[in-house]
Design a protein around this motif. Structure first.
Motif, PDB file in Angstrom:
ATOM      1  N   LEU A 182     -31.238 -47.106 -27.088  1.00 50.43           N
ATOM      2  CA  LEU A 182     -32.075 -47.582 -27.703  1.00 50.43           C
ATOM      3  C   LEU A 182     -33.390 -47.064 -27.496  1.00 50.43           C
ATOM      4  O   LEU A 182     -34.271 -47.220 -28.295  1.00 50.43           O
ATOM      5  CB  LEU A 182     -32.058 -48.929 -27.657  1.00 50.43           C
ATOM      6  N   GLY A 183     -33.636 -46.361 -26.102  1.00 49.83           N
ATOM      7  CA  GLY A 183     -34.975 -45.721 -25.960  1.00 49.83           C
ATOM      8  C   GLY A 183     -35.891 -46.683 -25.607  1.00 49.83           C
ATOM      9  O   GLY A 183     -36.099 -47.692 -25.177  1.00 49.83           O
ATOM     10  N   ASP A 184     -37.202 -46.382 -26.558  1.00 53.79           N
ATOM     11  CA  ASP A 184     -38.585 -47.122 -26.261  1.00 53.79           C
ATOM     12  C   ASP A 184     -38.161 -48.523 -27.128  1.00 53.79           C
ATOM     13  O   ASP A 184     -39.446 -49.177 -27.335  1.00 53.79           O
ATOM     14  CB  ASP A 184     -39.602 -46.327 -26.640  1.00 53.79           C
ATOM     15  N   LEU A 185     -37.169 -48.631 -28.079  1.00 57.79           N
ATOM     16  CA  LEU A 185     -37.008 -50.125 -28.712  1.00 57.79           C
ATOM     17  C   LEU A 185     -36.838 -50.949 -28.001  1.00 57.79           C
ATOM     18  O   LEU A 185     -37.036 -52.279 -27.996  1.00 57.79           O
ATOM     19  CB  LEU A 185     -35.953 -49.798 -29.628  1.00 57.79           C
ATOM     20  N   VAL A 186     -36.611 -50.910 -26.517  1.00 60.57           N
ATOM     21  CA  VAL A 186     -35.939 -51.792 -25.530  1.00 60.57           C
ATOM     22  C   VAL A 186     -37.037 -52.182 -24.578  1.00 60.57           C
ATOM     23  O   VAL A 186     -37.701 -51.185 -23.933  1.00 60.57           O
ATOM     24  CB  VAL A 186     -34.680 -51.251 -24.658  1.00 60.57           C
TER      25      VAL A 186
ATOM     26  N   VAL B 203     -39.264 -53.863 -17.075  1.00 59.24           N
ATOM     27  CA  VAL B 203     -39.123 -52.401 -16.694  1.00 59.24           C
ATOM     28  C   VAL B 203     -38.749 -51.713 -17.917  1.00 59.24           C
ATOM     29  O   VAL B 203     -38.103 -52.272 -18.869  1.00 59.24           O
ATOM     30  CB  VAL B 203     -38.020 -52.375 -15.515  1.00 59.24           C
ATOM     31  N   ASP B 204     -38.602 -50.348 -18.020  1.00 56.93           N
ATOM     32  CA  ASP B 204     -38.244 -49.637 -19.086  1.00 56.93           C
ATOM     33  C   ASP B 204     -36.748 -49.357 -18.863  1.00 56.93           C
ATOM     34  O   ASP B 204     -36.293 -49.603 -17.640  1.00 56.93           O
ATOM     35  CB  ASP B 204     -39.073 -48.198 -19.236  1.00 56.93           C
ATOM     36  N   VAL B 205     -36.111 -49.058 -19.932  1.00 56.75           N
ATOM     37  CA  VAL B 205     -34.625 -48.864 -19.900  1.00 56.75           C
ATOM     38  C   VAL B 205     -34.133 -48.007 -18.947  1.00 56.75           C
ATOM     39  O   VAL B 205     -33.064 -48.036 -18.451  1.00 56.75           O
ATOM     40  CB  VAL B 205     -34.007 -48.837 -21.612  1.00 56.75           C
ATOM     41  N   GLY B 206     -34.818 -46.954 -18.707  1.00 56.26           N
ATOM     42  CA  GLY B 206     -34.336 -45.983 -17.837  1.00 56.26           C
ATOM     43  C   GLY B 206     -34.221 -46.408 -16.450  1.00 56.26           C
ATOM     44  O   GLY B 206     -33.736 -45.573 -15.452  1.00 56.26           O
ATOM     45  N   HIS B 207     -34.957 -47.418 -16.006  1.00 55.96           N
ATOM     46  CA  HIS B 207     -35.077 -47.995 -14.603  1.00 55.96           C
ATOM     47  C   HIS B 207     -34.468 -49.167 -14.677  1.00 55.96           C
ATOM     48  O   HIS B 207     -34.477 -49.909 -13.498  1.00 55.96           O
ATOM     49  CB  HIS B 207     -36.578 -48.126 -14.000  1.00 55.96           C
ATOM     50  N   ALA B 208     -33.895 -49.871 -15.635  1.00 53.59           N
ATOM     51  CA  ALA B 208     -33.246 -50.990 -15.504  1.00 53.59           C
ATOM     52  C   ALA B 208     -31.813 -51.020 -15.254  1.00 53.59           C
ATOM     53  O   ALA B 208     -31.079 -49.904 -15.034  1.00 53.59           O
ATOM     54  CB  ALA B 208     -32.873 -51.648 -17.108  1.00 53.59           C
TER      55      ALA B 208
END
Length: 311
Positions: A219-223, A180-185
């Motif tokens: 960290l945004g899209d680095l994660v 999942v992306d960090v925004g939904h983790a």
């Protein structure tokens, strides 16, 4: 740093997140920039710390530096120190670091997690600075690996069978794995699990509730986050990072009290390899520790040294 192929730990987003939500006690931040005219040719972050070693490796290696202020490059949550153009810039960089350490009142100065044999390591030794072994990080080359099955084919028959058996048992136990992306983790839940895992291995305070959540969220899209759940309950989680060529399984949390005869860590590892392949990263960086598992599953050690000197 991007132009020199530095790892993700030197990206602006990572350094900015670490300054605003430091994962260890940092007294002061320093950023050294070496220029040739108007062009930056080297950049090195450094951190003034007293409790400088949440993993306790440095104090075992340099007991004479215990409980003393040290200006260190990089942070402990980076396992790959990197300085571009080292032979040309290192004398000037060391001079500036020592001067800054003295201004800060530090007793020690230097580098941690320097890969033995790389350019920085060679140039530090050439400068007359001895290195002491800290730990190892684990890496494997995924270039040319087209699928997870292709990756398994490179392993020994026993290791391949163990991973397949573990995933079959996990499915039978109602386990699912999802990236999942960090925004939904579920960062709060993940942080608690990572902290519980670190405490199990006496690495207390390596994660701090609100600080770790804020850091990862910045960290945004680095994660890339991998969540492993059994009937909805989080049993394993991996916080992974990526740069141009590498996929980093940076940190994880594991619940060791699961129902069923399977390993949540094995499920997390398998899903991390799949994700690295989907993202097309030719190198898998699998962090430090758990050497037996990593060696068995195709990873090789990179020896990491510390180079400290008194101010």
């Amino acid at each position: 740093m991007h132009a020199t192929g530095a790892p993700v730990f030197y990206r602006h987003a990572y350094l900015s997140a670490y300054e605003h939500a430091p994962l260890t006690d940092v007294h002061s931040f320093a950023y050294f920039v070496v220029r040739d005219g108007d062009k930056a040719v080297a950049v090195t972050p450094a951190y003034l710390q007293t409790v400088a070693d949440p993993l306790r490796r440095l104090h075992e290696t340099y007991p004479e530096a215990r409980d003393q202020r040290a200006l260190l490059s990089h942070a402990w949550h980076c396992y790959d120190a990197h300085v571009p153009a080292t032979a040309r810039v290192l004398p000037r960089l060391l001079e500036s670091m020592i001067r800054t350490a003295s201004i800060f009142g530090a007793r020690w100065c230097g580098f941690v997690n320097v890969q033995r044999g790389d350019a920085l390591s060679r140039d530090l030794r050439a400068s007359g600075l001895p290195a002491r072994h800290l730990t190892d990080r684990w890496v494997t080359d995924l270039a040319g690996v087209e699928s997870y099955e292709h990756y398994l084919a490179r392993l020994s028959q026993r290791a391949r069978a163990n991973l397949r058996r573990n995933e079959r048992r996990a499915r039978e136990a109602g386990v699912t794995a999802e990236a999942v992306d960090v925004g939904h983790a579920a960062l709060v839940e993940i942080t608690a699990l990572c902290d519980k895992t670190a405490n199990r291995f006496d690495n207390n305070d390596f994660y701090r509730d609100s600080t770790f959540t804020a850091f990862v969220g910045a960290l945004g899209d680095l994660v890339h986050v991998v969540e492993v759940r059994q009937h909805g309950r989080l049993v394993a989680a991996g916080v992974c990072l990526s740069d141009a060529t590498r996929f980093h399984t940076w940190t994880c949390g594991i619940d060791y009290t699961v129902e069923g005869n399977y390993s949540p860590y094995g499920v997390l590892f398998a899903e991390s390899v799949r994700l690295a392949l989907r993202l097309g990263k030719p190198t898998l960086e699998d962090g430090r520790s758990n050497a037996a598992f990593k060696q068995r599953h195709g990873l090789s050690p990179r020896h990491l040294d510390a180079v400290l000197f008194p101010v």
